[in-house]
Every structure is written in C-alpha cells, then in structure tokens.
Write a protein that holds these residues in place. Structure first.
Motif, mmCIF file in Angstrom:
data_model
loop_
_atom_site.group_PDB
_atom_site.id
_atom_site.type_symbol
_atom_site.label_atom_id
_atom_site.label_comp_id
_atom_site.label_asym_id
_atom_site.label_seq_id
_atom_site.Cartn_x
_atom_site.Cartn_y
_atom_site.Cartn_z
ATOM 1 N N UNK A 1 0.880 -1.227 -0.068
ATOM 2 C CA UNK A 1 -0.053 0.082 -0.169
ATOM 3 C C UNK A 1 1.017 1.429 0.043
ATOM 4 N N UNK A 2 1.965 1.271 0.570
ATOM 5 C CA UNK A 2 2.935 2.417 0.840
ATOM 6 C C UNK A 2 3.471 2.715 -0.515
ATOM 7 N N UNK A 3 3.882 1.495 -0.964
ATOM 8 C CA UNK A 3 4.594 1.803 -2.405
ATOM 9 C C UNK A 3 3.666 2.357 -3.483
ATOM 10 N N UNK A 4 2.320 1.682 -3.465
ATOM 11 C CA UNK A 4 1.691 2.038 -4.692
ATOM 12 C C UNK A 4 1.155 3.502 -4.605
ATOM 13 N N UNK A 5 0.604 4.016 -3.065
ATOM 14 C CA UNK A 5 0.231 5.293 -3.013
ATOM 15 C C UNK A 5 1.574 6.720 -3.157
ATOM 16 N N UNK B 1 6.161 6.157 5.780
ATOM 17 C CA UNK B 1 5.369 6.228 4.433
ATOM 18 C C UNK B 1 4.425 5.107 4.727
ATOM 19 N N UNK B 2 4.369 3.994 5.623
ATOM 20 C CA UNK B 2 3.285 2.970 5.469
ATOM 21 C C UNK B 2 2.116 3.599 6.386
ATOM 22 N N UNK B 3 2.415 4.414 7.260
ATOM 23 C CA UNK B 3 1.196 4.987 7.723
ATOM 24 C C UNK B 3 0.587 6.139 7.013
ATOM 25 N N UNK C 1 -5.490 5.493 2.126
ATOM 26 C CA UNK C 1 -6.494 4.425 1.769
ATOM 27 C C UNK C 1 -7.674 4.423 2.585
ATOM 28 N N UNK C 2 -7.442 4.680 4.091
ATOM 29 C CA UNK C 2 -8.650 4.292 4.776
ATOM 30 C C UNK C 2 -9.254 5.655 5.127
#
Length: 362
Positions: free
Chosen positions: A36-40, A298-300, A306-307
């Motif tokens: 998710x972090x990489x795609x966003x 970046x993960x957060x 997304x959320x």
C-alpha cells in the motif's frame, strides 16, 4: 517429572511450530502494508527504503563488532559506541585538518581505531575474561565516558563535518526517485565488510580457534593456538569495523560528541533482536530495525490515504465534528518508538532473539 534434553527439544519444536502461523500472518500483514505504501507514493517509499538500508548498514557495522566481541569473548563492550564516534572524528582530523584524501581516511581511521581497541583490550579487558558480563559492561561504560570527554577536549562540542569526493557528492536516478551516490557507496562498502567478517569468523582457522578458546581455553592452547593474540586481534577487528561505520556516518551527516551514545543504545537493541552472540542475527536485525524506523512513516501515510475515505463518513455519522486529513494516521517522531516495539514483539515471540543460542551467557 524431570525434563530430559530430548523432551525439552521436542517442546521447543512444538512452540516454534505453534508460532509459525502467527509469524506467517504477521508477515502477510506487513507485505500488504508495504505494498500500500509503495503504490500510494512510490517515490517516498523507495527513498525511505534506501535511507533505512543505509541506516541499517551503519547499525550492522557497529553491531557486528559488538556481537563479535560479545559472542566470541563474552565481554559486553559498552565502549563500542565511543569507538564508532572516534572513527568519525579521526576521519575529520585526517580530511579536514590534515587535508588527506577521503579514501585514505576511509582506511587509516578504522585502523587507528583498531589500535585504540587493542590498547583497551590489553590494558583493561584482558583482566575481565571469565568474569560476569556486568563487570565488563561497567568497565567499558567508564571507558566510554573517558573517550567521550577526550573527544570533547580535542575537537570541542560543536557539530563538525568534512568533505567527501565530488564523485560521491552526486545523485543517482532510480526512476521513481533520486538518491545520493554516497548512500549507495555506504551500502557497498558495508556489504563488503559484512561478508568479510562473516567469512573470517565462520570459515577460517582464526575464527574457529577463537570460538574454541571461549569454550575451552586450556585445551585450545594445548593444541597450539595463541589465544591472547587471537583475542586481541578479535577486539581490533571489532573496533575497526565500528570505526569504519563512524567514518561513513560522519561523512554523510556530520559529527557531534553524543553520536556514540545514541548509536550504542540502538545497537544493543539490534544485538538483542538478532540474538546475543549471533553475527548473522545482528545483520538481519540491523536491516530490520533500519527499515522499521524509516518505513514507518510512508506505511502510515499510505494507510491513512487508503482508509481516510472510509473512516471519514463514519466519523461524520458519529457527530464528532472532526475532519480527517489524508495523513490522519501519521504520528510525528513515531520512528523513534519503533525499534523498542520491534524488540518487545520479538522477545515475546522468541526470548533468545531471532537467531540467539539458548543458554548463551547464562
């Protein structure tokens, strides 16, 4: 009923088998979060991943020496952070004051730190072999304070820096982002050092005789090994690797007198997570901690983006009067807490660390 070694081994295998599904589930969740972090935001993700790799490599260089001395000589060397810092300041002296080339300092400074390490081993630590680890810890803590104050006296308390070659001052385009060439250089040099140390300890007569000497010094010396020289050489190797890490870190971000303390705390976390006495575990744990610190943001950030469209209507329906931004999950300075969280989680699952040996130092 008395537990036999066989029944204890079976019980440990059962515990590890029971933990496998939990570990697999945790790994799956982490993979999803990283994806998710990489795609966003691929640029931010790659940049932070490389930063985490570089930071992790520096931790590995320090942890290698610390784990080497602890695993082979049973000495908790708290002064290792001061030796790391000394490497950075000696490189500053060689490059900024004496005008030597950076590549010369990259070789000379770690060797000089190794000489200091030899003096520490010969004059202080040799008398502590075979004693409780806390004795070595207290002794090396005192040495840390002495080295730190000497550095303050010699170079002052203000932050310092020194130049790196123009060829390493450029940036390298990786497609989604650009990174400093010096960071890639740090990764390359660290990788070479790690492979060299691992091979030396695990696949040469030197490493095998030192390890045998820790287990049975009398028998090893009867077989012809000169253990005092080998122990000194081990300490020199560990100190030199820490000095190399100090040169690379100081060249990238500069120098300050408390850099050794901050890094030695993080390095102990690496050693504990990887498993006390495990060189391979220190490598894995150093990279894990480095990525955990730098990839948390970046993960957060990706997870919050997304959320947010899903959570915001729920907040509005609850009548809370809150407007969640696209980074509503991002917590300032959360990276500083992550290493301790990782350590707690690993120790709860595996009290010996990821690759620790049962009964080590007990």
């Amino acid at each position: 009923m008395t537990e036999t070694p066989q029944s204890g081994a079976v019980e440990r295998l059962r515990e590890e088998a029971a933990a496998s599904p939990r570990l697999a589930a945790t790994a799956a969740v982490l993979v999803v979060l990283l994806a998710i972090a990489f795609v966003t935001n691929p640029g931010l993700f790659v940049d932070q991943a490389i930063s985490g790799l570089v930071y992790g490599m520096i931790l590995v260089l320090i942890a290698l020496g610390l784990s080497l001395i602890l695993g082979l000589m049973n000495v908790v060397n708290f002064a290792h952070g001061a030796l790391f810092m000394l490497g950075a300041y000696l490189a500053y002296q060689l490059v900024a004051v004496m005008n030597l080339p950076f590549f010369a300092a990259l070789v000379v400074a770690p060797l000089l730190v190794g000489v200091v390490g030899a003096a520490i081993e010969l004059l202080a630590l040799r008398r502590l072999y075979g004693q409780e680890p806390i004795v070595g810890l207290l002794a090396t803590f005192g040495l840390t304070l002495m080295l730190q104050e000497w550095i303050r006296y010699q170079w002052g308390s203000t932050p310092l820096s020194f130049d790196i070659p123009a060829s390493l001052s450029t940036t390298t385009n990786l497609g989604v982002t650009s990174v400093s060439t010096f960071r890639l250089f740090t990764v390359a040099i660290s990788t070479v050092a790690i492979v060299f140390v691992y091979y030396l300890v695990t696949n040469t007569d030197f490493g095998l005789t030192v390890r045998a000497g820790v287990q049975d010094a009398e028998m090893t010396e009867i077989l012809g090994a000169n253990l005092p020289i080998r122990f000194t050489a081990t300490f020199v190797l560990g100190a030199s690797i820490a000095g190399l890490g100090g040169v690379l870190r100081g060249a990238e971000v500069g120098l300050q007198p408390d850099m050794g303390i901050s890094f030695i705390i993080m390095t102990f976390i690496v050693v504990v997570v990887g498993g006390v006495g495990s060189i391979f575990g220190s490598v894995v744990a150093g990279l894990l901690i480095g990525w955990a610190i730098l990839l948390t943001k970046p993960v957060l950030k990706g997870l919050s983006e997304v959320t947010q469209p899903v959570v915001q209507p729920m907040v509005d329906a609850a009548g809370l009067g809150m407007t969640l931004g696209p980074e509503w999950l991002v917590i300032p300075s959360v990276g500083g807490l992550v290493p301790f969280v990782v350590m707690i989680v690993v120790l709860l699952a595996r009290p010996r660390g990821l690759f620790g040996t049962e009964g080590f130092l007990e």
